[in-house]
Design a protein around this motif. Sequence first.
Motif, PDB file in Angstrom:
ATOM      1  N   ARG A 650     -16.380  13.378 -11.610  1.00  0.00           N
ATOM      2  CA  ARG A 650     -15.103  14.098 -11.749  1.00  0.00           C
ATOM      3  C   ARG A 650     -14.969  14.728 -13.138  1.00  0.00           C
ATOM      4  O   ARG A 650     -14.531  15.874 -13.264  1.00  0.00           O
ATOM      5  N   ALA A 651     -15.356  13.999 -14.167  1.00  0.00           N
ATOM      6  CA  ALA A 651     -15.257  14.525 -15.530  1.00  0.00           C
ATOM      7  C   ALA A 651     -16.149  15.742 -15.704  1.00  0.00           C
ATOM      8  O   ALA A 651     -15.741  16.746 -16.308  1.00  0.00           O
ATOM      9  N   GLU A 652     -17.360  15.684 -15.164  1.00  0.00           N
ATOM     10  CA  GLU A 652     -18.275  16.804 -15.329  1.00  0.00           C
ATOM     11  C   GLU A 652     -17.840  18.010 -14.500  1.00  0.00           C
ATOM     12  O   GLU A 652     -18.088  19.156 -14.881  1.00  0.00           O
ATOM     13  N   ALA A 653     -17.183  17.787 -13.379  1.00  0.00           N
ATOM     14  CA  ALA A 653     -16.688  18.891 -12.553  1.00  0.00           C
ATOM     15  C   ALA A 653     -15.525  19.620 -13.232  1.00  0.00           C
ATOM     16  O   ALA A 653     -15.349  20.825 -13.061  1.00  0.00           O
ATOM     17  N   LEU A 654     -14.733  18.875 -14.017  1.00  0.00           N
ATOM     18  CA  LEU A 654     -13.577  19.496 -14.682  1.00  0.00           C
ATOM     19  C   LEU A 654     -13.997  20.422 -15.809  1.00  0.00           C
ATOM     20  O   LEU A 654     -13.358  21.445 -16.063  1.00  0.00           O
ATOM     21  N   GLY A 655     -15.082  20.092 -16.514  1.00  0.00           N
ATOM     22  CA  GLY A 655     -15.518  20.909 -17.636  1.00  0.00           C
ATOM     23  C   GLY A 655     -14.613  20.724 -18.835  1.00  0.00           C
ATOM     24  O   GLY A 655     -13.602  20.030 -18.798  1.00  0.00           O
ATOM     25  N   GLY A 656     -14.951  21.396 -19.936  1.00  0.00           N
ATOM     26  CA  GLY A 656     -14.160  21.282 -21.157  1.00  0.00           C
ATOM     27  C   GLY A 656     -14.645  20.143 -22.025  1.00  0.00           C
ATOM     28  O   GLY A 656     -14.997  19.073 -21.527  1.00  0.00           O
ATOM     29  N   GLN A 657     -14.696  20.390 -23.360  1.00  0.00           N
ATOM     30  CA  GLN A 657     -15.149  19.385 -24.332  1.00  0.00           C
ATOM     31  C   GLN A 657     -16.471  18.765 -23.876  1.00  0.00           C
ATOM     32  O   GLN A 657     -16.622  17.540 -23.795  1.00  0.00           O
ATOM     33  N   SER A 658     -17.441  19.626 -23.598  1.00  0.00           N
ATOM     34  CA  SER A 658     -18.698  19.205 -22.954  1.00  0.00           C
ATOM     35  C   SER A 658     -19.456  18.166 -23.760  1.00  0.00           C
ATOM     36  O   SER A 658     -20.058  17.249 -23.190  1.00  0.00           O
ATOM     37  N   GLY A 659     -19.464  18.289 -25.098  1.00  0.00           N
ATOM     38  CA  GLY A 659     -20.206  17.334 -25.905  1.00  0.00           C
ATOM     39  C   GLY A 659     -19.655  15.932 -25.797  1.00  0.00           C
ATOM     40  O   GLY A 659     -20.395  14.961 -25.572  1.00  0.00           O
ATOM     41  N   GLU A 660     -18.333  15.796 -25.972  1.00  0.00           N
ATOM     42  CA  GLU A 660     -17.696  14.483 -25.890  1.00  0.00           C
ATOM     43  C   GLU A 660     -17.845  13.883 -24.499  1.00  0.00           C
ATOM     44  O   GLU A 660     -18.118  12.683 -24.339  1.00  0.00           O
ATOM     45  N   VAL A 661     -17.657  14.706 -23.469  1.00  0.00           N
ATOM     46  CA  VAL A 661     -17.779  14.216 -22.096  1.00  0.00           C
ATOM     47  C   VAL A 661     -19.199  13.759 -21.811  1.00  0.00           C
ATOM     48  O   VAL A 661     -19.434  12.709 -21.195  1.00  0.00           O
ATOM     49  N   ALA A 662     -20.182  14.532 -22.271  1.00  0.00           N
ATOM     50  CA  ALA A 662     -21.582  14.160 -22.047  1.00  0.00           C
ATOM     51  C   ALA A 662     -21.911  12.837 -22.720  1.00  0.00           C
ATOM     52  O   ALA A 662     -22.612  11.982 -22.140  1.00  0.00           O
ATOM     53  N   LEU A 663     -21.417  12.619 -23.943  1.00  0.00           N
ATOM     54  CA  LEU A 663     -21.695  11.373 -24.652  1.00  0.00           C
ATOM     55  C   LEU A 663     -21.056  10.185 -23.940  1.00  0.00           C
ATOM     56  O   LEU A 663     -21.684   9.129 -23.766  1.00  0.00           O
ATOM     57  N   LEU A 664     -19.794  10.331 -23.514  1.00  0.00           N
ATOM     58  CA  LEU A 664     -19.122   9.251 -22.795  1.00  0.00           C
ATOM     59  C   LEU A 664     -19.817   8.952 -21.469  1.00  0.00           C
ATOM     60  O   LEU A 664     -20.020   7.782 -21.100  1.00  0.00           O
ATOM     61  N   ASP A 665     -20.185   9.997 -20.736  1.00  0.00           N
ATOM     62  CA  ASP A 665     -20.868   9.788 -19.455  1.00  0.00           C
ATOM     63  C   ASP A 665     -22.239   9.155 -19.651  1.00  0.00           C
ATOM     64  O   ASP A 665     -22.695   8.369 -18.801  1.00  0.00           O
ATOM     65  N   ALA A 666     -22.907   9.467 -20.761  1.00  0.00           N
ATOM     66  CA  ALA A 666     -24.194   8.841 -21.044  1.00  0.00           C
ATOM     67  C   ALA A 666     -24.039   7.337 -21.191  1.00  0.00           C
ATOM     68  O   ALA A 666     -24.840   6.550 -20.656  1.00  0.00           O
ATOM     69  N   GLU A 667     -22.998   6.902 -21.891  1.00  0.00           N
ATOM     70  CA  GLU A 667     -22.784   5.463 -22.051  1.00  0.00           C
ATOM     71  C   GLU A 667     -22.404   4.817 -20.726  1.00  0.00           C
ATOM     72  O   GLU A 667     -22.857   3.705 -20.404  1.00  0.00           O
ATOM     73  N   THR A 668     -21.566   5.512 -19.936  1.00  0.00           N
ATOM     74  CA  THR A 668     -21.180   4.962 -18.628  1.00  0.00           C
ATOM     75  C   THR A 668     -22.412   4.761 -17.753  1.00  0.00           C
ATOM     76  O   THR A 668     -22.604   3.691 -17.132  1.00  0.00           O
ATOM     77  N   LEU A 669     -23.258   5.779 -17.671  1.00  0.00           N
ATOM     78  CA  LEU A 669     -24.455   5.692 -16.832  1.00  0.00           C
ATOM     79  C   LEU A 669     -25.428   4.643 -17.361  1.00  0.00           C
ATOM     80  O   LEU A 669     -26.098   3.952 -16.574  1.00  0.00           O
ATOM     81  N   ALA A 670     -25.489   4.502 -18.693  1.00  0.00           N
ATOM     82  CA  ALA A 670     -26.360   3.464 -19.262  1.00  0.00           C
ATOM     83  C   ALA A 670     -25.857   2.078 -18.867  1.00  0.00           C
ATOM     84  O   ALA A 670     -26.646   1.186 -18.513  1.00  0.00           O
ATOM     85  N   LEU A 671     -24.541   1.873 -18.912  1.00  0.00           N
ATOM     86  CA  LEU A 671     -23.961   0.590 -18.511  1.00  0.00           C
ATOM     87  C   LEU A 671     -24.203   0.311 -17.026  1.00  0.00           C
ATOM     88  O   LEU A 671     -24.318  -0.852 -16.611  1.00  0.00           O
TER      89      LEU A 671
END
Length: 734
Positions: A650-671
């Motif tokens: 959902r976050a990636e579909a919304l777009g915006g602030q791509s760097g911050e979203v990518a970093l947060l999603d990276a940690e989520t996927l790592a967890l």
Amino acid sequence: MVDPAAHTLVRAGVLQPLEPKAFAVLLVLLQHPGELIGRDDLLDQVWGHRHVTPGVLTRAIVQLRHALGEDPQHPHCIQTRHALGYSFIGQLEDATGLAAAAAPAEGGESPAATLPAAILPRPTEAAAELAPPPTTPSPEASPPVWSAAEPTAPAHAGPVRWLTLGAIALLAGLVAWLVIQPRAPPRHVAASVAVMPFVNLSGKTGDDYFAEGLAEEMRDALAGVKGLKVAASVSSAASKDAVDARALGDRLGVASILNASVRREGARLRITARLTDTVTGFTLWSHTYDRELSDVFGTQSDIAEAVVHALLGAIPGEESALSKRLTTTRNEAAFDTYLQGMQLLHHADQPDAANQAIARFGQALKQDSGFAKAQAGICRAEIWRFQSQHSPAALDNAKAACQRAEQMDPGMAEVDQALGDLYSVAGDPERALLHYRKSAQAPGQAVNAHVGMAKVYAAQGHGDLALAEFQQALKLHPEVAYIHAAIGYQQYLDGKIPQAVASYRRAVELDPRNAENWGTLGALYMTAGNDAAAAQALQHAIEISPSMDTLTNLGMLRYQHGDYTAAVALERQATTLWPDDFRVWGNLGVALQADPASNPADTRKAFEAAASRAERFLQVQPDDAQTVAELGRYRATLGDTVEARQLVARAEALGGQSGEVALLDAETLALLGDLGAARQRLRAARAAGIAETQISSNYTFRRLGLLSPPTPAGTSGGTEPPAPPASAGHPVGG
């Protein structure tokens, strides 16, 4: 001697005080020597086709006659053509001839050299640009030069007198050339004023709000006068930095300055006001008002009317309009309480300032139930709470407050500004623009309205329109820190971190005591990976006034450098200040997670608090991609794997602030154990400009071995990116 660039008239070596409009009349007459200039033409040229009474011109002529030392019954400079107009009849002589007659024999000393240095003109920028080349022109090539001779001058002046006239004639030649030739714009707009912070003489620092509030009300009221340029709000620090009126006039680009002192003792009020010409340093008008406190509105109106009359003359209907703008309530107690609330809005970096402001505005409404500006103040304060603290309840409160304000006075500019802010944060851009456009018609609200429209256009992806609105705001007031901060925040949202840093550096230069801007600058330095500068800016902000965003960001900076104990302490302090913000609870959870001395149960409670608050926020702001990504990380930490994956998508579909979203999603996927997808998001975060310190110091990435290639030498511990500047760019008055 007349110097248009310096706005001065000197007679017999004495500087003569002249109001700006009178001086402008003199210049028009000098441009057409011997010609009849009609009264209507003079009014049009000097007052700009304004509907002013002919008396303003008569008053200007009286001032000129006094400055020129002439008898109106026997004029030698200005002749009145009854019922028609005026003409300049002074004797104008060719300075070239005078200079030649005064020149010494070959090898002798020049006339200028025999005179005191003080009478030699100091070239202004305009004079330097327009002056002829330093050659001796032929008489035919010389521009016409004027020297006005008084009939009473002795015909047999001695040598010293003759040399003085020669030097004056040379100066008059330069001045007349400046008048006749195309000239650069004057340094100041003639009808312009800066309202300085009023000085509190009551002996109680707690009364500062009253003096400050009176100055702001005066500034906004004068800004509504057509033909009068009013400088933006001037901070107390800026006013103290100015050496004198001239220096301040140069800095602000205004022809006059309004100063006032306020003394309130019981039921008595004394206000001493003074209007000063910034070119000559002379006082144009001054008066002391010693009245009952209940007559504060009448006193303010009298001062405003005197300022307008001094700068523009009498304007039919303007007195009643000024009085209306300055009397939005007849209850002096309600007005006093309202000013307390406004001071709190002006000092938004103080803890709990929003709640205190709301309480003051509510009290003012109890004292005057129809006080629409106080109701609009509640709306603005609630919007501020929503934006800075991410409190969904604040948005509901703001909607109710704005609706009540609109019912009280739908045409008030402050109400339209508040409604524009409301619809902007509520995701209704068309209604926001509608109210901003209405608010922009009131000069006192124009800057905030243009900044508000710029934010709406930027959120819609209309970069050109947003830029135009920001430029319009800067055109109105180029030295307002709030505008530069708003531009910087938008640059941050657009991923332009270096430009955002530059904008906030300019903001803190203009307003060095603004803790909010210092805190945001520190957060931007963190985003850019400049930890040393970030720590310095954040510490400075906290020294001025600690706030949630500066405390939590400094906590994450301490975390990045491995000082987990300090990080936990700072994050706990931040949650105490603003417990409704999900980000501080998330940051506390991150710090507890890395601290060996922490209790796992406390860590889980922190992430649960963050998740529940983020969910409430998304109920009113469902399109905030970064909050969605934050919630995904919280859910992954708490073991809610299915929902966490859904939130990543959902976050990636919304777009915006791509760097911050990518970093947060990276940690989520790592967890969640999807290390390949996590590495892919880390590459996207680096490509979007996320600082390597934020990646290399992340506890999850280090623990799971995702930091490949190895961390460059010199980097040290850390975590997720700091919370974005939580409270930057929102309008808090002025």
